[in-house]
Design an enzyme around this catalytic site. Structure first.
Site, mmCIF file in Angstrom:
data_model
loop_
_atom_site.group_PDB
_atom_site.id
_atom_site.type_symbol
_atom_site.label_atom_id
_atom_site.label_comp_id
_atom_site.label_asym_id
_atom_site.label_seq_id
_atom_site.Cartn_x
_atom_site.Cartn_y
_atom_site.Cartn_z
ATOM 1 N N LYS A 1 78.320 41.541 61.650
ATOM 2 C CA LYS A 1 77.511 40.771 62.615
ATOM 3 C C LYS A 1 76.177 40.471 61.958
ATOM 4 O O LYS A 1 75.660 41.283 61.182
ATOM 5 C CB LYS A 1 77.282 41.600 63.889
ATOM 6 C CG LYS A 1 76.919 40.766 65.083
ATOM 7 C CD LYS A 1 78.173 40.154 65.698
ATOM 8 C CE LYS A 1 77.861 39.282 66.885
ATOM 9 N NZ LYS A 1 79.093 38.892 67.588
ATOM 10 N N GLY B 1 81.749 32.712 86.959
ATOM 11 C CA GLY B 1 81.184 32.092 85.756
ATOM 12 C C GLY B 1 82.060 30.932 85.360
ATOM 13 O O GLY B 1 83.283 31.083 85.211
ATOM 14 N N GLY C 1 84.976 30.654 81.429
ATOM 15 C CA GLY C 1 85.503 30.534 82.791
ATOM 16 C C GLY C 1 86.283 29.245 83.013
ATOM 17 O O GLY C 1 87.344 29.249 83.667
HETATM 18 P P1 NAD Z 1 78.377 29.834 79.109
HETATM 19 O O1 NAD Z 1 76.905 29.860 78.939
HETATM 20 O O2 NAD Z 1 79.157 28.665 78.653
HETATM 21 O O3 NAD Z 1 78.738 30.052 80.666
HETATM 22 C C1 NAD Z 1 78.217 31.106 81.407
HETATM 23 C C2 NAD Z 1 78.532 30.917 82.886
HETATM 24 O O4 NAD Z 1 77.943 32.012 83.608
HETATM 25 C C3 NAD Z 1 77.953 29.659 83.529
HETATM 26 O O5 NAD Z 1 78.805 29.211 84.562
HETATM 27 C C4 NAD Z 1 76.641 30.135 84.155
HETATM 28 O O6 NAD Z 1 76.275 29.363 85.298
HETATM 29 C C5 NAD Z 1 77.016 31.533 84.569
HETATM 30 N N1 NAD Z 1 75.828 32.402 84.572
HETATM 31 C C6 NAD Z 1 74.864 32.457 83.627
HETATM 32 N N2 NAD Z 1 73.922 33.345 83.969
HETATM 33 C C7 NAD Z 1 74.295 33.841 85.164
HETATM 34 C C8 NAD Z 1 73.735 34.782 86.041
HETATM 35 N N3 NAD Z 1 72.587 35.401 85.770
HETATM 36 N N4 NAD Z 1 74.421 35.074 87.168
HETATM 37 C C9 NAD Z 1 75.599 34.473 87.462
HETATM 38 N N5 NAD Z 1 76.176 33.553 86.668
HETATM 39 C C10 NAD Z 1 75.533 33.248 85.527
HETATM 40 O O7 NAD Z 1 78.888 31.177 78.394
HETATM 41 P P2 NAD Z 1 80.341 31.497 77.837
HETATM 42 O O8 NAD Z 1 80.428 31.085 76.422
HETATM 43 O O9 NAD Z 1 81.331 31.010 78.828
HETATM 44 O O10 NAD Z 1 80.303 33.095 77.834
HETATM 45 C C11 NAD Z 1 80.456 33.843 79.025
HETATM 46 C C12 NAD Z 1 80.651 35.291 78.667
HETATM 47 O O11 NAD Z 1 81.773 35.436 77.796
HETATM 48 C C13 NAD Z 1 79.497 35.968 77.942
HETATM 49 O O12 NAD Z 1 79.456 37.321 78.326
HETATM 50 C C14 NAD Z 1 79.906 35.864 76.486
HETATM 51 O O13 NAD Z 1 79.294 36.855 75.684
HETATM 52 C C15 NAD Z 1 81.395 36.109 76.609
HETATM 53 N N6 NAD Z 1 82.176 35.621 75.469
HETATM 54 C C16 NAD Z 1 82.169 34.315 75.121
HETATM 55 C C17 NAD Z 1 82.939 33.890 74.059
HETATM 56 C C18 NAD Z 1 83.007 32.428 73.687
HETATM 57 O O14 NAD Z 1 83.791 32.105 72.778
HETATM 58 N N7 NAD Z 1 82.268 31.540 74.330
HETATM 59 C C19 NAD Z 1 83.694 34.812 73.306
HETATM 60 C C20 NAD Z 1 83.697 36.150 73.695
HETATM 61 C C21 NAD Z 1 82.925 36.536 74.783
#
Ligand code: NAD
Length: 429
Positions: free
Chosen positions: A115, A227, A232
């Site tokens: 990382k 989310g 999501g």
């Molecule tokens: P994103 O920013 O695209 O979406 C996040 C979603 O959560 C949005 O709908 C936002 O409105 C909502 N959100 C943000 N802050 C919030 C809050 N305080 N309360 C309620 N809802 C809230 O992010 P993502 O890429 O979809 O990632 C979401 C999660 O998945 C994170 O924990 C991230 O670490 C994890 N993750 C993502 C990936 C990836 O490939 N994108 C891979 C592994 C893990």
């Protein structure tokens, strides 16, 4: 003579690092690993700290600190993203690299864990400043990374454009286009179109496989998705395509709920146009501005895919889902995890459920290295096969050997066992 103070490394006092070590110790106890082996596993093989000085648009110099932690390479080259955030610490970077070791091992990938991080708020930089910072960070760690050594990717605060600059910087220094040094590259530089859907797709796939084991299938099962971002959206889309009834969807502004089922494609469209799922309207839909209430709805499957620590000791007793599939990292606190296990709720842990991104990275990397072209269908089908096979292996081993524990504990134990076995076979321990 001055008395010597006991030395604590750059990372040992960091609370995030300590959390990772506690988790390691718990799993090591179950596996019966000796303390000296835990001592080997708790430190990264290498931690690199670099100084990055850029010239701001104002003409002033500014210096930033960056790190790359290479935790373990028993199973293959280090793999893991680079994070740009003001809160980055060496302890956090080491902890995240340790979690990548377990995640890659659990996913059955031929990778170790790495990382990177730079302590900077990327939003305060102009595009030119961001490019200068990214190129200089990568040039500073270039001798320590490479297609068969350590393969970075995006994380919080970085994106495919930053990966494009990393790739270019490394290729200039190497003297050849080194496609395999980075994954989640822009499509024009050997990346895959389907990378964007891969984490959400993998989450849906984990829910599909868990539902097969627990309820005989997804068909007709109700789902709430907390989310609606990158993870999501695609989790909801594929769950609906595969026969589940997605009844509730939230973002940070609130949620929409229709016990008869939402039209997911239409919710995606409204979210894209207005940036709020709460603007979605259809017959029978209820709208609320409290997204936390979604977690307590009467559904079969809950997919937390927003942020960490949303299922806690305060709301866990009101959670009604029988299956929780963690799309987000760390959405369930350890206290809540225990309560859910005691209630008989199955929680498919983040480390297993959201590995679709890194599995797709492996698909991109292996094809880049072979110089092959891959269609979207081939890439998705490979992701599906790999994750399905691996999910079932992990689930069955949990049931057979570790069913007294939550699936999360079993996942860590299985991952750590895979790494320790590889270290033994290589004669390291
Ligand atoms: P994103 O920013 O695209 O979406 C996040 C979603 O959560 C949005 O709908 C936002 O409105 C909502 N959100 C943000 N802050 C919030 C809050 N305080 N309360 C309620 N809802 C809230 O992010 P993502 O890429 O979809 O990632 C979401 C999660 O998945 C994170 O924990 C991230 O670490 C994890 N993750 C993502 C990936 C990836 O490939 N994108 C891979 C592994 C893990």
């Amino acid at each position: 003579m001055t008395e010597r103070v006991p030395y604590a490394s750059l990372y040992e006092n960091d609370p995030v690092y300590q959390m990772a070590v506690n988790q390691l110790r718990e799993s090591a106890n179950i596996l019966g690993l000796a303390d000296d082996v835990v001592e080997v596993l708790r430190h990264p093989e290498k931690l690199i700290q670099v100084k990055i000085t850029i010239k701001r648009d104002s003409g002033k110099l500014e210096t930033f600190l960056g790190w790359r932690s290479q935790h373990n390479s028993a199973l293959g080259p280090y793999k893991g993203g680079v994070r740009y955030a003001e809160t980055v610490t060496p302890g956090e970077v080491v902890a995240l690299s340790m979690w990548m070791t377990w995640k890659c091992a659990l996913a059955g990938l031929p990778y170790g864990g790495g990382k990177g991080g730079v302590r900077v708020n990327p939003k305060t930089l102009s595009l030119r400043e961001l490019e200068e910072l990214s190129r200089k960070y990568f040039a500073a760690i270039a001798r320590e990374v490479g297609p068969d050594i350590d393969i970075p990717a995006p994380d919080v605060g970085t994106n495919p454009q930053v990966m494009g600059w990393y790739f270019d910087e490394y290729s200039k220094l190497a003297g050849y286009p080194a496609w395999g040094v980075i994954t989640a590259k822009p499509v024009e530089l050997g990346g895959l179109y389907v990378r964007v859907i891969s984490t959400g797709y993998g989450v849906a796939l984990s829910a599909r496989e868990a539902a097969r084991k627990l309820f005989g299938g997804l068909e007709g099962k109700t789902v709430a998705v907390h989310g609606f971002g990158n993870v999501g959206i695609y989790a909801a889309k594929y769950l609906a395509e595969w026969g589940a009834i997605v009844v509730a969807i939230s973002d940070s502004k609130g949620y929409v709920y229709n016990p008869k089922g939402l039209n997911v494609e239409n919710v995606i469209e409204v979210k894209a146009k207005t940036d709020a799922v709460t603007n979605y309207r259809e017959e029978g839909v209820k709208v609320s501005n409290n997204h936390m209430e979604l977690l307590e709805l009467p559904v079969d499957i809950l997919v937390p895919a927003a942020i960490e620590n949303v299922i806690t000791k305060d709301n866990v007793e009101r959670v009604k889902a029988k299956l929780i599939v963690e799309g987000a990292n760390g959405p369930t606190t350890p206290e809540a995890d225990k309560v859910l296990h005691d209630k008989g709720v199955v929680v498919v842990p983040d480390i297993l459920a959201n590995a679709g991104g890194v599995v797709m990275s492996w698909i991109e990397w292996s094809h880049n290295k072979m110089g092959c072209f891959l269609t979207d269908e081939e890439a998705i089908s490979r992701l599906d096969k790999m994750m399905t096979l691996n999910f079932n292996r992990v689930f069955d081993e949990w049931q057979k050997k570790y069913s007294n524990y939550p699936m999360r504990v079993a996942a860590y134990v299985i991952a750590i066992d895979r790494v320790v076995k590889a270290m033994k076979l290589r004669g390291w321990i």
